[in-house]
Design a protein around this motif. Structure first.
Motif, PDB file in Angstrom:
ATOM      1  N   ARG A 198       0.876  -1.170   0.159  1.00  0.00           N
ATOM      2  CA  ARG A 198      -0.020   0.035  -0.004  1.00  0.00           C
ATOM      3  C   ARG A 198       0.977   1.141   0.034  1.00  0.00           C
ATOM      4  NH1 ARG A 198      -1.012   3.638   3.753  1.00  0.00           N
ATOM      5  NH2 ARG A 198      -0.256   2.438   5.261  1.00  0.00           N
ATOM      6  N   ARG A 199       1.911   1.278   0.809  1.00  0.00           N
ATOM      7  CA  ARG A 199       2.856   2.285   0.747  1.00  0.00           C
ATOM      8  C   ARG A 199       3.456   2.630  -0.558  1.00  0.00           C
ATOM      9  NH1 ARG A 199       4.495  -0.342   5.517  1.00  0.00           N
ATOM     10  NH2 ARG A 199       3.388   0.664   7.441  1.00  0.00           N
ATOM     11  N   ILE A 200       3.851   1.725  -1.157  1.00  0.00           N
ATOM     12  CA  ILE A 200       4.265   1.729  -2.621  1.00  0.00           C
ATOM     13  C   ILE A 200       3.302   2.399  -3.418  1.00  0.00           C
ATOM     14  CG2 ILE A 200       5.374   0.283  -4.491  1.00  0.00           C
ATOM     15  CD1 ILE A 200       6.993  -1.246  -2.471  1.00  0.00           C
ATOM     16  N   ARG A 201       2.329   1.814  -3.454  1.00  0.00           N
ATOM     17  CA  ARG A 201       1.041   2.364  -4.376  1.00  0.00           C
ATOM     18  C   ARG A 201       0.955   3.946  -4.020  1.00  0.00           C
ATOM     19  NH1 ARG A 201      -1.017   2.376  -7.528  1.00  0.00           N
ATOM     20  NH2 ARG A 201      -3.329   1.808  -7.397  1.00  0.00           N
ATOM     21  N   GLN A 202       1.351   4.066  -2.926  1.00  0.00           N
ATOM     22  CA  GLN A 202       0.886   5.773  -2.391  1.00  0.00           C
ATOM     23  C   GLN A 202       1.911   6.694  -3.164  1.00  0.00           C
ATOM     24  OE1 GLN A 202       0.297   5.461   1.657  1.00  0.00           O
ATOM     25  NE2 GLN A 202      -1.893   6.120   1.642  1.00  0.00           N
ATOM     26  N   LEU A 203       3.339   5.999  -3.329  1.00  0.00           N
ATOM     27  CA  LEU A 203       4.362   6.602  -3.978  1.00  0.00           C
ATOM     28  C   LEU A 203       3.995   6.810  -5.528  1.00  0.00           C
ATOM     29  CD1 LEU A 203       7.383   5.051  -2.171  1.00  0.00           C
ATOM     30  CD2 LEU A 203       6.469   7.553  -1.906  1.00  0.00           C
ATOM     31  N   GLY A 204       2.862   6.029  -6.189  1.00  0.00           N
ATOM     32  CA  GLY A 204       2.658   6.343  -7.294  1.00  0.00           C
ATOM     33  C   GLY A 204       2.922   5.357  -8.364  1.00  0.00           C
ATOM     34  N   GLU A 205       3.671   4.215  -7.663  1.00  0.00           N
ATOM     35  CA  GLU A 205       3.771   2.985  -8.354  1.00  0.00           C
ATOM     36  C   GLU A 205       2.584   2.258  -8.870  1.00  0.00           C
ATOM     37  OE1 GLU A 205       7.116   2.186  -9.184  1.00  0.00           O
ATOM     38  OE2 GLU A 205       7.247   4.255  -8.482  1.00  0.00           O
ATOM     39  N   PRO A 206       2.174   1.927 -10.100  1.00  0.00           N
ATOM     40  CA  PRO A 206       1.056   1.198 -10.666  1.00  0.00           C
ATOM     41  C   PRO A 206       0.863  -0.109 -10.091  1.00  0.00           C
ATOM     42  CG  PRO A 206       2.735   1.532 -12.324  1.00  0.00           C
ATOM     43  CD  PRO A 206       3.089   2.172 -11.263  1.00  0.00           C
ATOM     44  N   PRO A 207      -0.350  -0.582  -9.860  1.00  0.00           N
ATOM     45  CA  PRO A 207      -0.456  -1.748  -9.274  1.00  0.00           C
ATOM     46  C   PRO A 207       0.136  -2.914  -9.725  1.00  0.00           C
ATOM     47  CG  PRO A 207      -2.375  -1.225 -10.120  1.00  0.00           C
ATOM     48  CD  PRO A 207      -1.670   0.016 -10.246  1.00  0.00           C
ATOM     49  N   TRP A 208       0.354  -2.814 -11.431  1.00  0.00           N
ATOM     50  CA  TRP A 208       0.881  -4.133 -11.877  1.00  0.00           C
ATOM     51  C   TRP A 208       2.318  -4.515 -11.546  1.00  0.00           C
ATOM     52  CZ3 TRP A 208       4.807  -4.229 -15.314  1.00  0.00           C
ATOM     53  CH2 TRP A 208       5.173  -3.025 -15.819  1.00  0.00           C
ATOM     54  N   ARG A 209       3.180  -3.451 -11.052  1.00  0.00           N
ATOM     55  CA  ARG A 209       4.410  -3.505 -10.718  1.00  0.00           C
ATOM     56  C   ARG A 209       4.509  -4.013  -9.202  1.00  0.00           C
ATOM     57  NH1 ARG A 209       7.940  -0.745 -14.064  1.00  0.00           N
ATOM     58  NH2 ARG A 209       6.970   0.712 -15.522  1.00  0.00           N
ATOM     59  N   LYS A 245       8.521   4.037 -17.209  1.00  0.00           N
ATOM     60  CA  LYS A 245       8.191   4.110 -15.798  1.00  0.00           C
ATOM     61  C   LYS A 245       7.354   5.579 -15.668  1.00  0.00           C
ATOM     62  CE  LYS A 245       9.233   3.260 -11.001  1.00  0.00           C
ATOM     63  NZ  LYS A 245      10.216   3.008  -9.863  1.00  0.00           N
ATOM     64  N   PRO A 246       6.184   5.832 -16.213  1.00  0.00           N
ATOM     65  CA  PRO A 246       5.575   7.142 -15.996  1.00  0.00           C
ATOM     66  C   PRO A 246       5.025   6.980 -14.437  1.00  0.00           C
ATOM     67  CG  PRO A 246       4.157   5.560 -17.240  1.00  0.00           C
ATOM     68  CD  PRO A 246       5.281   5.181 -17.248  1.00  0.00           C
ATOM     69  N   LEU A 247       4.899   8.267 -13.920  1.00  0.00           N
ATOM     70  CA  LEU A 247       4.326   8.461 -12.576  1.00  0.00           C
ATOM     71  C   LEU A 247       2.859   8.241 -12.592  1.00  0.00           C
ATOM     72  CD1 LEU A 247       4.966   9.049  -9.518  1.00  0.00           C
ATOM     73  CD2 LEU A 247       4.675  11.511 -10.206  1.00  0.00           C
ATOM     74  N   GLU A 248       2.386   7.549 -11.795  1.00  0.00           N
ATOM     75  CA  GLU A 248       0.950   7.187 -11.521  1.00  0.00           C
ATOM     76  C   GLU A 248       0.378   7.985 -10.511  1.00  0.00           C
ATOM     77  OE1 GLU A 248      -2.015   3.568 -10.540  1.00  0.00           O
ATOM     78  OE2 GLU A 248      -1.181   3.491 -12.649  1.00  0.00           O
ATOM     79  N   GLN A 249      -0.624   8.832 -10.764  1.00  0.00           N
ATOM     80  CA  GLN A 249      -1.217   9.506  -9.804  1.00  0.00           C
ATOM     81  C   GLN A 249      -1.631   8.729  -8.516  1.00  0.00           C
ATOM     82  OE1 GLN A 249      -1.665  12.598  -9.243  1.00  0.00           O
ATOM     83  NE2 GLN A 249      -2.482  12.610  -7.158  1.00  0.00           N
ATOM     84  N   GLU A 283      -8.214   1.660  -3.862  1.00  0.00           N
ATOM     85  CA  GLU A 283      -9.203   2.634  -4.332  1.00  0.00           C
ATOM     86  C   GLU A 283     -10.245   2.740  -3.417  1.00  0.00           C
ATOM     87  OE1 GLU A 283      -9.775   1.853  -8.094  1.00  0.00           O
ATOM     88  OE2 GLU A 283      -7.771   2.183  -8.858  1.00  0.00           O
ATOM     89  N   PHE A 284     -10.275   2.138  -2.102  1.00  0.00           N
ATOM     90  CA  PHE A 284     -11.422   2.340  -1.253  1.00  0.00           C
ATOM     91  C   PHE A 284     -11.005   2.806   0.315  1.00  0.00           C
ATOM     92  CE2 PHE A 284     -10.375  -1.970  -0.128  1.00  0.00           C
ATOM     93  CZ  PHE A 284     -10.431  -2.040   1.355  1.00  0.00           C
ATOM     94  N   SER A 285     -11.809   3.467   0.748  1.00  0.00           N
ATOM     95  CA  SER A 285     -11.658   3.738   2.054  1.00  0.00           C
ATOM     96  C   SER A 285     -13.107   3.648   2.776  1.00  0.00           C
ATOM     97  CB  SER A 285     -11.205   5.267   2.412  1.00  0.00           C
ATOM     98  OG  SER A 285     -11.849   6.139   1.826  1.00  0.00           O
ATOM     99  N   THR A 286     -12.981   3.537   4.217  1.00  0.00           N
ATOM    100  CA  THR A 286     -14.114   3.613   4.957  1.00  0.00           C
ATOM    101  C   THR A 286     -14.461   4.927   5.457  1.00  0.00           C
ATOM    102  OG1 THR A 286     -13.781   1.333   5.330  1.00  0.00           O
ATOM    103  CG2 THR A 286     -15.175   2.347   6.782  1.00  0.00           C
TER     104      THR A 286
END
Length: 501
Positions: free
Chosen positions: A159-170, A377-381, A491-494
């Motif tokens: 999750r932390r890596i995803r928050q750095l903009g890394e796309p999920p397939w990586r 490796k484009p940056l993903e939002q 992509e979800f939060s409570t």
């Protein structure tokens, strides 16, 4: 098509968890293995033993001299330059397709920079973790941004890596490779331990490993002396492992050798090699600030007294007791760790770093990822809707785990997610009550009581629609899940009704 995959190792610290990966890649018909060894591997004073690298063909090992013999900042900076230059030469000469690195050692910045310049994709193990008391924290996240494939030990790390903009397939959750060593580990016998210690084994055996806190570098020697003296006072036999090559390590080595000369029950080793797993499995408690205590000890299972801030913030099992670097706190921590009540708790601990079967996942990821896709490796939002991790559980979680998540989140609900953060379902406190009334206990796996088609909202829903749904269904909390196939739970939060009011 065969891939030429390099694995970089700088010391016994990363070679231990990398060893099963190296063996598996060496056995794979799809891989031509290159092991790049540097750092302390060529320096016996730091426990270096190049023969500890287990490969069928010694020609597959490329030794890069680092040239350092001290742990001052200046000496390590010079070694950094030599390592970067040497790795660059190996990548060019061996025409490597992909390089695998592990963790957060300072040497990795030089390795990753060389790979980046040569256009060699980087696969990174153990990214996304937290160690508040070490400069490794910043190095680890820097390597994440330089890396192309992320092989994470936990979903929190992913999750932390995803928050750095890394796309999920990586981003792949594979578990910690070091745990695979313990699946068929044998405990070292008292006789063999006595031979290693040079004297009969005394009850209780403590394993100690203390490394400098590289953020706060004050009183390095004094802190080490407190840890070792209390361990020697409290335990029958203490086996101490020398620290790795970090700023301040020389001072700790002096404390260790002095303590061993003065205390008859203290023995020190520069490198435990293949005996490491057997010794750790035989110990009664681990005292110090080793990452092995945080990541691997739960798989034995072994009680751990983690001292100071070096590992603070890292996910850990219930077998770990955190204490400050104070004599009485350490003494009380060891007493608690050796108590019958705590040892019973340790026997049921779950390791948050995986199931000890990560090697197959790692090899699959390394051999199947499209190399041509890695190079761009484009940056993903980063996702706007991120999971509140305190609410999350994984398939296979127990009712005890689920209650802990519900309690931590203060939302009367836990969210079950898979290894890629996809929402599996929800479990409410009412679901738990019904499970207990049906005869379940705290150790029961909660999967059968999960609502697998939960009521959710979409990020595009209006405030009025969400509140209307919550009122109609009498829900006080509603997961908000992205609608595009709800592909990952990052992509979800409570959100509670109060947050929408």
């Amino acid at each position: 098509m065969t891939r030429r995959i390099a694995v970089f190792t700088s010391s016994r610290a990363d070679l231990g968890p990398l060893d099963p990966v190296i063996r598996a890649l060496d056995d794979s018909e799809d891989v031509e293995l290159v092991v790049i060894a540097s750092g302390t591997h060529s320096n016996a004073a730091f426990g270096g033993r190049i023969t500890d690298i287990n490969v069928r063909d010694r020609n597959s090992v490329a030794l890069v001299e680092s040239g350092f013999g001290a742990t001052s900042a200046a000496a390590l900076a010079e070694a950094f330059a030599q390592i970067s230059s040497g790795v660059s030469k190996v990548l060019a000469d061996r025409r490597v397709d992909l390089i695998l690195v592990l963790g957060d050692r300072w040497e990795l910045l030089g390795v990753a920079s060389a790979a980046l310049l040569h256009g060699v994709p980087i696969a990174h193990l153990h990214g996304g973790e937290i160690t508040e008391g070490a400069i490794d924290e910043r190095i680890r996240h820097a390597i994440t941004k330089l890396a192309d494939l992320h092989l994470c030990a936990t979903t929190d790390s992913a999750r932390r890596i995803r928050q750095l903009g890394e796309p999920p397939w990586r981003v792949k959750v594979v578990g910690a490779p070091g745990l695979d060593r313990f699946r068929e580990a044998s405990t070292m016998s008292d006789r063999d331990l006595g031979a290693l210690l040079g004297s009969p084994l005394h009850d209780r055996l403590g394993w100690s490993s203390t490394t400098p806190q590289t953020v706060d570098r004050t009183d390095v020697a004094a802190r080490a002396e407190v840890v070792l003296s209390i361990a020697a006072d409290t335990l029958g036999s203490v086996l101490v492992l020398h620290p790795g090559a970090d700023p301040g390590s020389d001072a700790i080595v002096e404390v260790i050798t002095s303590m061993a000369a003065q205390r008859g029950n203290v023995v020190h080793l520069r490198n435990a090699g293949e005996d490491y797993v057997g010794i750790l499995s035989a110990a009664d408690v681990l005292v110090g600030n080793s990452s092995s205590g945080i990541i691997e000890a739960a798989s034995i299972p072994l009680a751990v007294v983690d001292v100071g801030d070096r590992q603070r913030g890292r996910a850990h099992g219930a077998n770990v007791i955190h204490v400050e670097t104070e004599a009485e706190a350490i003494r009380e921590g060891i007493r608690t760790a050796l108590s019958a009540e705590f040892r019973a708790l340790v026997g049921d601990v779950q390791n948050p770093y995986g199931d000890g079967a990560s090697i197959a996942r790692i090899v699959t990821a390394l051999t199947e990822v499209p190399l041509d896709r890695l190079l761009s490796k484009p940056l993903e939002q980063p996702d706007l809707f991120t999971p509140d991790l305190e609410l999350c559980i994984r398939p296979g979680a127990t009712i005890r785990d689920t209650l802990a998540a519900i309690e931590a989140g203060v939302c009367q609900i836990a969210l079950m997610v898979d290894s890629e953060f996809r929402l599996v379902g929800t479990v409410s406190d009412g679901d738990i009550r019904r499970a207990l009334l049906a005869g379940a206990d705290l150790k029961t796996v909660v999967d059968d009581f999960v609502t697998t088609v939960p009521i959710v909202a979409s990020p595009s829903d209006t405030k009025d629609n969400i509140l209307s749904t919550m009122q109609r269904t009498k829900l006080s909390h509603l997961p908000v899940v992205a609608e595009e196939a709800r592909s990952w739970a990052s992509e979800f939060s409570t959100r509670s009704s109060a947050r929408f009011s």
